[in-house]
Motif scaffolding. Structure first.
Motif, PDB file in Angstrom:
ATOM      1  N   GLY A 103     -10.032   8.149   2.818  1.00  0.00           N
ATOM      2  CA  GLY A 103      -8.668   8.241   3.311  1.00  0.00           C
ATOM      3  C   GLY A 103      -8.483   9.081   4.561  1.00  0.00           C
ATOM      4  O   GLY A 103      -7.564   8.856   5.329  1.00  0.00           O
ATOM      5  N   GLU A 112     -12.703   0.462   1.936  1.00  0.00           N
ATOM      6  CA  GLU A 112     -12.201   0.588   3.301  1.00  0.00           C
ATOM      7  C   GLU A 112     -12.561   1.928   3.935  1.00  0.00           C
ATOM      8  O   GLU A 112     -12.191   2.204   5.056  1.00  0.00           O
ATOM      9  CB  GLU A 112     -10.685   0.413   3.310  1.00  0.00           C
ATOM     10  N   LYS A 158     -10.094   8.969   7.125  1.00  0.00           N
ATOM     11  CA  LYS A 158     -10.324   8.093   8.293  1.00  0.00           C
ATOM     12  C   LYS A 158      -8.999   7.609   8.880  1.00  0.00           C
ATOM     13  O   LYS A 158      -8.889   7.371  10.081  1.00  0.00           O
ATOM     14  CB  LYS A 158     -11.181   6.909   7.855  1.00  0.00           C
ATOM     15  N   TRP A 159      -7.976   7.478   8.026  1.00  0.00           N
ATOM     16  CA  TRP A 159      -6.698   6.912   8.450  1.00  0.00           C
ATOM     17  C   TRP A 159      -5.634   7.971   8.742  1.00  0.00           C
ATOM     18  O   TRP A 159      -4.522   7.626   9.123  1.00  0.00           O
ATOM     19  CB  TRP A 159      -6.194   5.923   7.403  1.00  0.00           C
ATOM     20  N   ARG A 166       5.969   2.395  10.321  1.00  0.00           N
ATOM     21  CA  ARG A 166       5.878   3.833  10.551  1.00  0.00           C
ATOM     22  C   ARG A 166       7.306   4.342  10.672  1.00  0.00           C
ATOM     23  O   ARG A 166       8.175   3.661  11.204  1.00  0.00           O
ATOM     24  CB  ARG A 166       5.111   4.028  11.852  1.00  0.00           C
ATOM     25  N   ASP A 220      -3.417   7.875  11.844  1.00  0.00           N
ATOM     26  CA  ASP A 220      -2.298   6.935  11.898  1.00  0.00           C
ATOM     27  C   ASP A 220      -0.953   7.635  11.728  1.00  0.00           C
ATOM     28  O   ASP A 220       0.082   7.078  12.089  1.00  0.00           O
ATOM     29  CB  ASP A 220      -2.458   5.839  10.848  1.00  0.00           C
ATOM     30  N   HIS A 261       0.868  -1.182   0.000  1.00  0.00           N
ATOM     31  CA  HIS A 261       0.000   0.000   0.000  1.00  0.00           C
ATOM     32  C   HIS A 261       0.901   1.227   0.000  1.00  0.00           C
ATOM     33  O   HIS A 261       1.914   1.254   0.700  1.00  0.00           O
ATOM     34  CB  HIS A 261      -0.886   0.033   1.253  1.00  0.00           C
ATOM     35  N   TRP A 316      -0.564  14.098  13.537  1.00  0.00           N
ATOM     36  CA  TRP A 316      -1.950  14.228  13.984  1.00  0.00           C
ATOM     37  C   TRP A 316      -2.023  14.937  15.340  1.00  0.00           C
ATOM     38  O   TRP A 316      -2.824  15.838  15.541  1.00  0.00           O
ATOM     39  CB  TRP A 316      -2.605  12.851  14.070  1.00  0.00           C
ATOM     40  N   TYR A 348       0.944   6.909   3.653  1.00  0.00           N
ATOM     41  CA  TYR A 348       0.474   8.254   3.965  1.00  0.00           C
ATOM     42  C   TYR A 348       1.712   8.988   4.450  1.00  0.00           C
ATOM     43  O   TYR A 348       2.515   8.436   5.204  1.00  0.00           O
ATOM     44  CB  TYR A 348      -0.557   8.225   5.088  1.00  0.00           C
ATOM     45  N   TYR A 401      -2.376  11.535   1.219  1.00  0.00           N
ATOM     46  CA  TYR A 401      -3.258  10.495   1.731  1.00  0.00           C
ATOM     47  C   TYR A 401      -4.205  10.032   0.626  1.00  0.00           C
ATOM     48  O   TYR A 401      -4.310  10.666  -0.423  1.00  0.00           O
ATOM     49  CB  TYR A 401      -4.040  10.995   2.944  1.00  0.00           C
ATOM     50  N   ARG A 453       2.231   3.184   6.671  1.00  0.00           N
ATOM     51  CA  ARG A 453       1.648   2.400   5.591  1.00  0.00           C
ATOM     52  C   ARG A 453       0.802   1.279   6.172  1.00  0.00           C
ATOM     53  O   ARG A 453       1.190   0.620   7.143  1.00  0.00           O
ATOM     54  CB  ARG A 453       2.778   1.823   4.722  1.00  0.00           C
ATOM     55  N   GLU A 454      -0.372   1.066   5.567  1.00  0.00           N
ATOM     56  CA  GLU A 454      -1.236  -0.031   5.976  1.00  0.00           C
ATOM     57  C   GLU A 454      -0.495  -1.348   5.777  1.00  0.00           C
ATOM     58  O   GLU A 454       0.180  -1.538   4.769  1.00  0.00           O
ATOM     59  CB  GLU A 454      -2.519  -0.006   5.141  1.00  0.00           C
TER      60      GLU A 454
END
Length: 171
Positions: free
Chosen positions: A70, A67, A72-73, A137, A76, A37, A81, A40, A60, A132-133
């Motif tokens: 974007g 799913e 929403k994530w 990180r 992460d 994936h 954030w 972000y 993003y 990344r999903e």
């Protein structure tokens, strides 16, 4: 390159204004994993107090998928954030955009850009965070001084989600 403008203020002394170039290169490595994936990525500037001073880029998934959307994530991107993202109403023109594929990506700003024009003189840190999903990180930091009195450069090397990150500032 230094650009000097002269501004006359109602008969007062003329004041020089300078424009700087702020160039950033971010490498997103191609990972050999079963389920890849795009990451972000958030890029921002922190002041000496470690508070967010400016958002430069947030990449993003900007379209709906099975799913969810974007945004929403975005939490992460934990550090971004906590420091800036939760108060930012996305999308933001000139800051947010879609995720980027593996490869090298260049960002360029000048001293008059909205992100940099409001920065008071001082010590800052460029921060790049990637998540990344089904992945990891990573957070990289490069210190710099603003405005630049002389050319500056800095580099950081990622080990998983980010490759080389390079910052170049010219007065």
């Amino acid at each position: 390159m230094r650009v000097q403008l002269t501004i006359a203020l109602s008969g007062l002394l003329a004041m020089p204004a300078y424009s700087a170039e702020f160039d950033l290169n971010i490498e997103i490595p191609q990972l050999k994993v079963a389920e890849y994936h795009r990451p972000y990525v958030a890029v921002w500037i922190e002041g000496a107090d470690q508070k967010a001073a400016a958002n430069l880029a947030v990449w993003y998934m900007s379209k709906d998928s099975k799913e969810g959307h974007g945004t929403k994530w975005l939490p992460d991107l934990r550090q971004w954030w906590r420091k800036s993202g939760r108060t930012l109403k996305v999308p933001v023109d000139g800051v947010t955009g879609p995720t980027r594929p593996a490869g090298k990506h260049a960002l360029g700003f000048d001293g008059k850009s909205p992100q940099l024009a409001r920065l008071p003189a001082g010590e800052y840190t460029l921060v790049v965070e990637a998540v990344r999903e089904v992945g990891g990180r990573e957070l990289l930091k490069i210190p710099f001084r603003w405005p630049a009195a002389a050319p500056q450069s800095g580099k950081a090397q990622g080990t998983s989600e980010l490759g080389a990150v390079a910052l170049s500032i010219s007065p």
